[in-house]
Write an enzyme that holds these catalytic residues in place. Structure first.
Site, mmCIF file in Angstrom:
data_model
loop_
_atom_site.group_PDB
_atom_site.id
_atom_site.type_symbol
_atom_site.label_atom_id
_atom_site.label_comp_id
_atom_site.label_asym_id
_atom_site.label_seq_id
_atom_site.Cartn_x
_atom_site.Cartn_y
_atom_site.Cartn_z
ATOM 1 C CB SER A 190 -0.958 -0.044 1.195
ATOM 2 O OG SER A 190 -1.948 0.946 1.105
ATOM 3 C CG HIS A 358 -5.983 -2.802 -0.365
ATOM 4 N ND1 HIS A 358 -5.173 -2.270 -1.328
ATOM 5 C CD2 HIS A 358 -5.433 -2.436 0.822
ATOM 6 C CE1 HIS A 358 -4.176 -1.611 -0.766
ATOM 7 N NE2 HIS A 358 -4.304 -1.698 0.545
#
EC number: 3.1.1.3
Length: 426
Positions: A190, A358
């Site tokens: 991320s 994610h």
């Protein structure tokens, strides 16, 4: 003074570490300006054990160091980093792990959060699962507070400086001369991926003496504006608040301009702020609809975009990303691939898979990243650009069975831990 003493007393009674905002270790020493980049200014044993709500960590020793670094205007900073030593570890193999803090608040920093398991520190607690996997390989790990004392998420170049100076500081911590045969790999997911890639880009000019063998990253964010547009009105809308607040922490002109497009929002760690703004409309709601088209706002964001710099990493890069990632659009990854691979000397491997979100993508890609790094220690030959499609990156060739099982079971454990994820819907 009374309030300060009361806070210390309360902290002692509750048996938790001092918050960085009142912990003198986080303050720069008087000789900051006479020190060199990467110098160790202070060090201490970890005040409290590194504690994960999910896994046991194979740690023999843990230290915190304060290191001289700088911001984007070359002003001196003191950066805190955490060094983790595994049992029977190899000091010549160092991982700089950039945690996905994603928060503009010092009390969300990894050095503090990894000692305090709670909903407020949940993002670092999840990251400790990955760190445990690294330590199990016998690798030393340094986790820098790369956002710095002003929590400047998501400022690219300062993140890079902090990462590189923390590596310098770690090497000096074990060898006062700073001369060593330590090989270092960068790893992040991320925004931790973005910090890692910025470090790989500026390293040749900023810290050429470091022997970086490669950067393994997942779900990077090449375009902050595209990311904002993607997460708006979703479960992670609050990230937009953290992005704006983090940029405002670094750039006064950005802060002054942002006020014209909506009131400054409260500072918070990732999960609490996402709970507060759960599925809210941010652009055209909390903030004026024109905020992203304002020249000051747009220019400040663009200088922190990976896609806005022509400089490219001079070390091998492994990048894993899901085609269906709901936060960082895959189209931006393809743009980054095109930009980088159009230049000579780029060494990029993209591992694309079909992970459905994610979080799942992080767990499916991390064993592939670790496997790739293992090959880099051995200087395996790499060259050019490579893009491979898989159903899941768990299928990446060469992953050790125990590593695959560890990340599969850890993913299931996190998914089952509803008492934390349910907090985001209240």
């Amino acid at each position: 003074m009374f309030v300060f003493l009361a806070l210390i007393t309360l902290t002692t009674c509750l048996q938790i570490p001092l918050n960085p905002t009142i912990d003198d270790f986080y303050n720069p020493p008087k000789d900051l300006e006479t020190s060199q980049l990467g110098d160790v200014l202070k060090w201490r044993k970890m005040p409290f054990p590194v504690t994960s709500m999910f896994v046991n960590l194979p740690i023999s020793n843990a230290w915190q160091i304060s290191v001289r670094s700088q911001d984007t205007l070359n002003n001196s900073l003191a950066i805190v980093a955490t060094i983790l030593e595994p049992p029977n570890g190899d000091k010549n193999k160092l991982i700089s792990h950039q945690a996905f803090e994603n928060s503009p608040l010092l009390s969300c920093s990894p050095s503090y959060s990894m000692q305090v398991p709670s909903f407020e520190t949940f993002q670092i607690q999840a990251d400790l699962i990955f760190i445990s996997g690294l330590l199990s390989q016998g690798w030393y790990v340094v986790v820098p507070d790369y956002e710095g004392p002003n929590s400047v998420f998501p400022v690219g170049r300062q993140s890079a400086y902090s990462v590189l100076d923390s590596i310098r500081g770690t090497i000096k911590f074990f060898n006062s001369t700073g001369n060593s045969t330590v090989k270092t790999a960068l790893l992040g997911y991320s925004y931790g991926a973005v910090a890692s890639l910025w470090a790989s880009i500026v390293q040749p000019n900023y810290a050429p003496e470091l022997e970086l063998v490669g950067a393994a990253v997942g779900c990077t964010i090449p375009n902050i504006t595209a990311f904002i547009e993607k997460v708006d009105e979703g479960p992670y809308s609050g990230l937009i608040v953290n992005i704006f607040n983090g940029l405002a922490n670094e750039y006064r002109h950005f802060r002054d301009r942002l006020i014209h497009f909506g009131a400054l929002q409260p500072l918070g760690c990732l999960f609490p702020i996402c709970r507060k703004f759960f599925f809210q409309k941010m652009i055209g709601g909390v903030y004026d609809a024109q905020v992203l088209t304002d020249e000051t706002i747009k220019e400040t964001i663009e200088i922190n975009n990976l896609l806005s710099t022509r400089a490219v990493p001079q070390i091998p890069v492994f990048l894993f990303h899901s085609k269906f990632n709901e936060m960082s659009p895959f189209l931006e990854i393809l743009k980054l691939e095109k930009l980088w691979c159009s230049q000579l000397g780029v060494n990029l491997e993209i591992a694309e898979d079909m992970s459905y979100n994610h979080m799942v993508e992080a767990f499916s890609g991390m064993p592939a990243a670790i496997t790739w790094i293992e090959k880099r220690w051995n200087n395996s030959t790499l060259g050019g650009c490579k893009h491979v499609h898989r159903l899941s990156n768990f299928e990446y060739p060469g992953i050790a069975p125990f590593l695959s099982q560890y990340f599969r079971s850890s993913l299931q454990m996190v998914l089952n831990n509803n008492r934390y994820f349910n907090n985001t819907t209240r």
